[in-house]
Design a protein around this motif. Structure first.
Motif, PDB file in Angstrom:
ATOM      1  N   THR A  88       0.830  -1.200   0.000  1.00  0.00           N
ATOM      2  CA  THR A  88       0.000   0.000   0.000  1.00  0.00           C
ATOM      3  C   THR A  88       0.870   1.257   0.000  1.00  0.00           C
ATOM      4  O   THR A  88       2.051   1.224   0.357  1.00  0.00           O
ATOM      5  CB  THR A  88      -0.910   0.017   1.244  1.00  0.00           C
ATOM      6  OG1 THR A  88      -0.099  -0.071   2.419  1.00  0.00           O
ATOM      7  CG2 THR A  88      -1.896  -1.127   1.210  1.00  0.00           C
ATOM      8  N   VAL A  89       0.238   2.341  -0.409  1.00  0.00           N
ATOM      9  CA  VAL A  89       0.859   3.661  -0.401  1.00  0.00           C
ATOM     10  C   VAL A  89      -0.095   4.592   0.338  1.00  0.00           C
ATOM     11  O   VAL A  89      -1.282   4.678  -0.006  1.00  0.00           O
ATOM     12  CB  VAL A  89       1.117   4.178  -1.826  1.00  0.00           C
ATOM     13  CG1 VAL A  89       1.736   5.570  -1.771  1.00  0.00           C
ATOM     14  CG2 VAL A  89       2.030   3.227  -2.570  1.00  0.00           C
ATOM     15  N   VAL A  90       0.457   5.308   1.374  1.00  0.00           N
ATOM     16  CA  VAL A  90      -0.356   6.202   2.193  1.00  0.00           C
ATOM     17  C   VAL A  90       0.145   7.629   1.997  1.00  0.00           C
ATOM     18  O   VAL A  90       1.350   7.899   2.094  1.00  0.00           O
ATOM     19  CB  VAL A  90      -0.295   5.797   3.685  1.00  0.00           C
ATOM     20  CG1 VAL A  90      -1.149   6.759   4.521  1.00  0.00           C
ATOM     21  CG2 VAL A  90      -0.762   4.365   3.867  1.00  0.00           C
ATOM     22  N   TYR A  91      -0.796   8.536   1.744  1.00  0.00           N
ATOM     23  CA  TYR A  91      -0.515   9.956   1.609  1.00  0.00           C
ATOM     24  C   TYR A  91      -1.083  10.642   2.864  1.00  0.00           C
ATOM     25  O   TYR A  91      -2.312  10.619   3.076  1.00  0.00           O
ATOM     26  CB  TYR A  91      -1.181  10.539   0.357  1.00  0.00           C
ATOM     27  CG  TYR A  91      -0.710   9.913  -0.938  1.00  0.00           C
ATOM     28  CD1 TYR A  91       0.248  10.548  -1.722  1.00  0.00           C
ATOM     29  CD2 TYR A  91      -1.241   8.705  -1.394  1.00  0.00           C
ATOM     30  CE1 TYR A  91       0.678   9.996  -2.913  1.00  0.00           C
ATOM     31  CE2 TYR A  91      -0.816   8.145  -2.575  1.00  0.00           C
ATOM     32  CZ  TYR A  91       0.139   8.788  -3.331  1.00  0.00           C
ATOM     33  OH  TYR A  91       0.563   8.223  -4.509  1.00  0.00           O
ATOM     34  N   PHE A  92      -0.192  11.214   3.695  1.00  0.00           N
ATOM     35  CA  PHE A  92      -0.650  11.867   4.921  1.00  0.00           C
ATOM     36  C   PHE A  92       0.147  13.138   5.146  1.00  0.00           C
ATOM     37  O   PHE A  92       1.188  13.369   4.532  1.00  0.00           O
ATOM     38  CB  PHE A  92      -0.536  10.926   6.131  1.00  0.00           C
ATOM     39  CG  PHE A  92       0.871  10.610   6.516  1.00  0.00           C
ATOM     40  CD1 PHE A  92       1.547  11.366   7.483  1.00  0.00           C
ATOM     41  CD2 PHE A  92       1.560   9.561   5.923  1.00  0.00           C
ATOM     42  CE1 PHE A  92       2.841  11.074   7.835  1.00  0.00           C
ATOM     43  CE2 PHE A  92       2.861   9.267   6.274  1.00  0.00           C
ATOM     44  CZ  PHE A  92       3.516  10.023   7.233  1.00  0.00           C
ATOM     45  N   GLN A  93      -0.346  13.966   6.104  1.00  0.00           N
ATOM     46  CA  GLN A  93       0.277  15.256   6.414  1.00  0.00           C
ATOM     47  C   GLN A  93       0.135  15.513   7.921  1.00  0.00           C
ATOM     48  O   GLN A  93      -0.916  15.252   8.512  1.00  0.00           O
ATOM     49  CB  GLN A  93      -0.389  16.380   5.625  1.00  0.00           C
ATOM     50  CG  GLN A  93       0.255  17.736   5.822  1.00  0.00           C
ATOM     51  CD  GLN A  93      -0.425  18.816   5.007  1.00  0.00           C
ATOM     52  OE1 GLN A  93      -1.515  18.593   4.470  1.00  0.00           O
ATOM     53  NE2 GLN A  93       0.205  19.975   4.913  1.00  0.00           N
ATOM     54  N   VAL A  94       1.212  16.045   8.507  1.00  0.00           N
ATOM     55  CA  VAL A  94       1.186  16.379   9.935  1.00  0.00           C
ATOM     56  C   VAL A  94       0.536  17.739  10.087  1.00  0.00           C
ATOM     57  O   VAL A  94       1.003  18.734   9.528  1.00  0.00           O
ATOM     58  CB  VAL A  94       2.604  16.382  10.530  1.00  0.00           C
ATOM     59  CG1 VAL A  94       2.556  16.782  12.005  1.00  0.00           C
ATOM     60  CG2 VAL A  94       3.251  15.015  10.366  1.00  0.00           C
ATOM     61  N   THR A  95      -0.557  17.778  10.817  1.00  0.00           N
ATOM     62  CA  THR A  95      -1.272  19.039  11.040  1.00  0.00           C
ATOM     63  C   THR A  95      -1.008  19.618  12.443  1.00  0.00           C
ATOM     64  O   THR A  95      -1.061  20.838  12.618  1.00  0.00           O
ATOM     65  CB  THR A  95      -2.779  18.817  10.853  1.00  0.00           C
ATOM     66  OG1 THR A  95      -3.214  17.770  11.742  1.00  0.00           O
ATOM     67  CG2 THR A  95      -3.087  18.409   9.413  1.00  0.00           C
ATOM     68  N   VAL A  96      -0.736  18.757  13.431  1.00  0.00           N
ATOM     69  CA  VAL A  96      -0.440  19.209  14.800  1.00  0.00           C
ATOM     70  C   VAL A  96       0.911  18.615  15.196  1.00  0.00           C
ATOM     71  O   VAL A  96       0.997  17.451  15.612  1.00  0.00           O
ATOM     72  CB  VAL A  96      -1.541  18.788  15.784  1.00  0.00           C
ATOM     73  CG1 VAL A  96      -1.257  19.354  17.185  1.00  0.00           C
ATOM     74  CG2 VAL A  96      -2.912  19.233  15.293  1.00  0.00           C
ATOM     75  N   PRO A  97       1.993  19.382  15.069  1.00  0.00           N
ATOM     76  CA  PRO A  97       3.321  18.810  15.315  1.00  0.00           C
ATOM     77  C   PRO A  97       3.521  18.309  16.751  1.00  0.00           C
ATOM     78  O   PRO A  97       4.141  17.262  16.959  1.00  0.00           O
ATOM     79  CB  PRO A  97       4.264  19.962  14.989  1.00  0.00           C
ATOM     80  CG  PRO A  97       3.494  20.849  14.079  1.00  0.00           C
ATOM     81  CD  PRO A  97       2.091  20.752  14.541  1.00  0.00           C
ATOM     82  N   GLN A  98       2.998  19.037  17.767  1.00  0.00           N
ATOM     83  CA  GLN A  98       3.216  18.596  19.137  1.00  0.00           C
ATOM     84  C   GLN A  98       2.524  17.283  19.437  1.00  0.00           C
ATOM     85  O   GLN A  98       3.042  16.446  20.194  1.00  0.00           O
ATOM     86  CB  GLN A  98       2.755  19.669  20.129  1.00  0.00           C
ATOM     87  CG  GLN A  98       1.287  20.036  20.064  1.00  0.00           C
ATOM     88  CD  GLN A  98       1.023  21.170  19.087  1.00  0.00           C
ATOM     89  OE1 GLN A  98       1.859  21.394  18.194  1.00  0.00           O
ATOM     90  NE2 GLN A  98      -0.086  21.871  19.254  1.00  0.00           N
ATOM     91  N   SER A  99       1.357  17.013  18.767  1.00  0.00           N
ATOM     92  CA  SER A  99       0.687  15.724  18.960  1.00  0.00           C
ATOM     93  C   SER A  99       1.485  14.611  18.297  1.00  0.00           C
ATOM     94  O   SER A  99       1.568  13.489  18.828  1.00  0.00           O
ATOM     95  CB  SER A  99      -0.731  15.778  18.383  1.00  0.00           C
ATOM     96  OG  SER A  99      -1.514  16.753  19.055  1.00  0.00           O
ATOM     97  N   ALA A 100       2.052  14.889  17.100  1.00  0.00           N
ATOM     98  CA  ALA A 100       2.856  13.878  16.432  1.00  0.00           C
ATOM     99  C   ALA A 100       4.107  13.543  17.223  1.00  0.00           C
ATOM    100  O   ALA A 100       4.662  12.445  17.093  1.00  0.00           O
ATOM    101  CB  ALA A 100       3.236  14.366  15.039  1.00  0.00           C
ATOM    102  N   VAL A 101       4.533  14.481  18.099  1.00  0.00           N
ATOM    103  CA  VAL A 101       5.737  14.238  18.888  1.00  0.00           C
ATOM    104  C   VAL A 101       5.406  13.565  20.209  1.00  0.00           C
ATOM    105  O   VAL A 101       6.071  12.607  20.631  1.00  0.00           O
ATOM    106  CB  VAL A 101       6.494  15.564  19.113  1.00  0.00           C
ATOM    107  CG1 VAL A 101       7.674  15.349  20.073  1.00  0.00           C
ATOM    108  CG2 VAL A 101       6.989  16.123  17.782  1.00  0.00           C
ATOM    109  N   TYR A 102       4.336  14.025  20.863  1.00  0.00           N
ATOM    110  CA  TYR A 102       4.064  13.570  22.216  1.00  0.00           C
ATOM    111  C   TYR A 102       3.031  12.439  22.286  1.00  0.00           C
ATOM    112  O   TYR A 102       3.025  11.683  23.251  1.00  0.00           O
ATOM    113  CB  TYR A 102       3.561  14.744  23.077  1.00  0.00           C
ATOM    114  CG  TYR A 102       4.613  15.798  23.294  1.00  0.00           C
ATOM    115  CD1 TYR A 102       5.692  15.549  24.154  1.00  0.00           C
ATOM    116  CD2 TYR A 102       4.541  17.028  22.669  1.00  0.00           C
ATOM    117  CE1 TYR A 102       6.668  16.523  24.357  1.00  0.00           C
ATOM    118  CE2 TYR A 102       5.512  17.990  22.867  1.00  0.00           C
ATOM    119  CZ  TYR A 102       6.573  17.734  23.716  1.00  0.00           C
ATOM    120  OH  TYR A 102       7.533  18.692  23.912  1.00  0.00           O
TER     121      TYR A 102
END
Length: 403
Positions: A88-102
């Motif tokens: 599979t190939v997934v296209y995604f984007q980080v919208t909330v950087p602090q949530s992606a980190v914590y």
């Protein structure tokens, strides 16, 4: 002196370190999560940021652009117990950087594992045929589940695509055989359809050809019958005129003969002589073998002479003409048109119209010909162009009246 120089160098290095740790340049489309004394302080992006040395630090830098991650093929079991290899190939984007980190340790690994489990759940309820023909449905289900699950991680899943679906080699071979059989089946069906269409077109062509041939034969038969009828009428008219002329000639011949006989004043001896000359001709037939001459032949001649002659001084009966012997006159006014050599204009018109119909090319559609064939089948009808009794055609009854 040396000690002072060392102190200066140490102070310069310390100042450089402090300055380096106090300034951070964050480029565009990238976010930096900043902590102060180990706690989240702020998120900055696309700017120059000042930090308190040894107090503030950049915990992580996060790429804010849409990312494309291709996951390796994963074995998936379908509802009909076939193992498929799907990547599979997934296209995604980080919208909330602090949530992606914590909120998660590694959001890429989380997306991969979530995509694998969701894919197995979705494909596990489908057969092989449904899996191969339902890519859009699978993509939509995967995107919905991943977008909902990764929302708390600060991610937005834009699209999920199945790059490839690889069935086992044995299934691939069976599918190829089935595909080949289906193509051969379609080819045979198309060939049969072509042959059927060709047969239908050929039959239609033969049908139209036979119809046109029948139409031509019918027209030829009608013209032949009309020509034969006209020929018989003209032949009968000519024969009638010839018989009349022959009879008239016979009458004239007999009249001339009797007039000559009366002018010559024949005697019984002459008549007897002529009679004797005719006897051999009368006996010349093949069936005449015996002839009997009557004994009173002389007395018969004498009675015949008395009937139209007078006895002279010498005792011989001779013909004497009287004033009443006038040859009869014949009135030919009622038969004068029998001997007109000019062609009958009505007959000539009928022949010309028949020839025009015969030379007319047959190029009308079959439907129009079939619709117009009913009135054309009547022999001598006005629709054919042939003159009939109402148009002044010479009928046998009229020929009898004219004779």
């Amino acid at each position: 002196m040396i000690a002072g120089l060392v102190v200066v160098v140490v102070l310069v290095l310390l100042a450089s370190i402090i300055l380096f740790r106090s300034v951070a340049l964050i480029p565009q489309a990238e976010a930096a999560v900043i902590e102060r004394l180990g706690r989240y302080t702020k998120t900055v992006s696309g700017q120059l940021t000042l930090l308190i040395p040894f107090v503030d630090r950049i915990r992580a830098r996060v790429d804010l652009r849409e990312q494309v991650v291709s996951f390796p093929p994963q074995p998936v079991i379908t509802e009909d117990n076939l193992t498929l290899s799907i990547d599979t190939v997934v296209y995604f984007q980080v919208t909330v950087p602090q949530s992606a980190v914590y909120e998660i340790n590694d959001y890429i690994i989380g997306v991969e594992q979530l995509a694998t489990t969701t894919l197995r759940n979705v494909v596990g309820g489908m057969t092989l045929e449904e899996t191969l023909t339902s890519r859009d449905s699978i993509n939509a289900q995967l995107r919905g589940v991943l977008d909902e699950a990764t929302g708390r991680w600060g991610l937005r899943v834009a699209r999920v695509e199945l790059k490839s679906i690889m069935p086992p080699p044995s299934i691939q071979e069976s599918m190829e055989k089935q595909m080949k059989a289906d193509r051969e089946k379609r080819a045979m069906i198309l060939t049969a359809e072509g042959q059927r269409e060709s047969s239908i077109k050929t039959a239609e062509g033969n049908k139209q050809s036979q119809i046109l041939s029948a139409e031509g034969a019918k027209q030829a038969a009608i013209l032949a019958a009309e020509a034969d009828r006209q020929s018989r009428i003209l032949s009968a008219q000519g024969e009638r005129a010839a018989q009349y002329l022959y009879a008239q000639g016979e009458a004239k011949s007999i009249e001339k003969v009797f007039a000559a006989i009366k002018a010559g004043k024949p005697t019984p001896e002459l008549l007897a002589y002529q009679y004797l000359q005719k006897l051999p001709e009368m006996a010349a037939g093949e069936g005449n073998s015996v002839w009997v001459v009557p004994s009173d032949f002389g007395s018969a001649l004498q009675g015949f002479a008395k009937s139209f002659g007078a006895q002279g001084d010498d005792g011989v009966f001779r013909y004497e003409s009287s004033d009443h012997d006038v040859p009869p006159t014949v009135d030919d006014s009622d038969v004068e048109d029998w001997f007109d050599l000019a062609s009958d204009p009505k007959v000539a018109q009928a022949v010309a119209e028949a020839e025009a119909v015969a030379r007319k090319p047959v190029a009308e559609p079959l439907t129009s010909r079939s619709q117009s064939s009913a009135p054309e089948t009547v022999l001598g009808g006005r629709d054919r162009g042939y003159p009939d009794a109402d148009q002044g055609e010479i009928s046998p009854g009229e020929d009898t009246d004219r004779t």
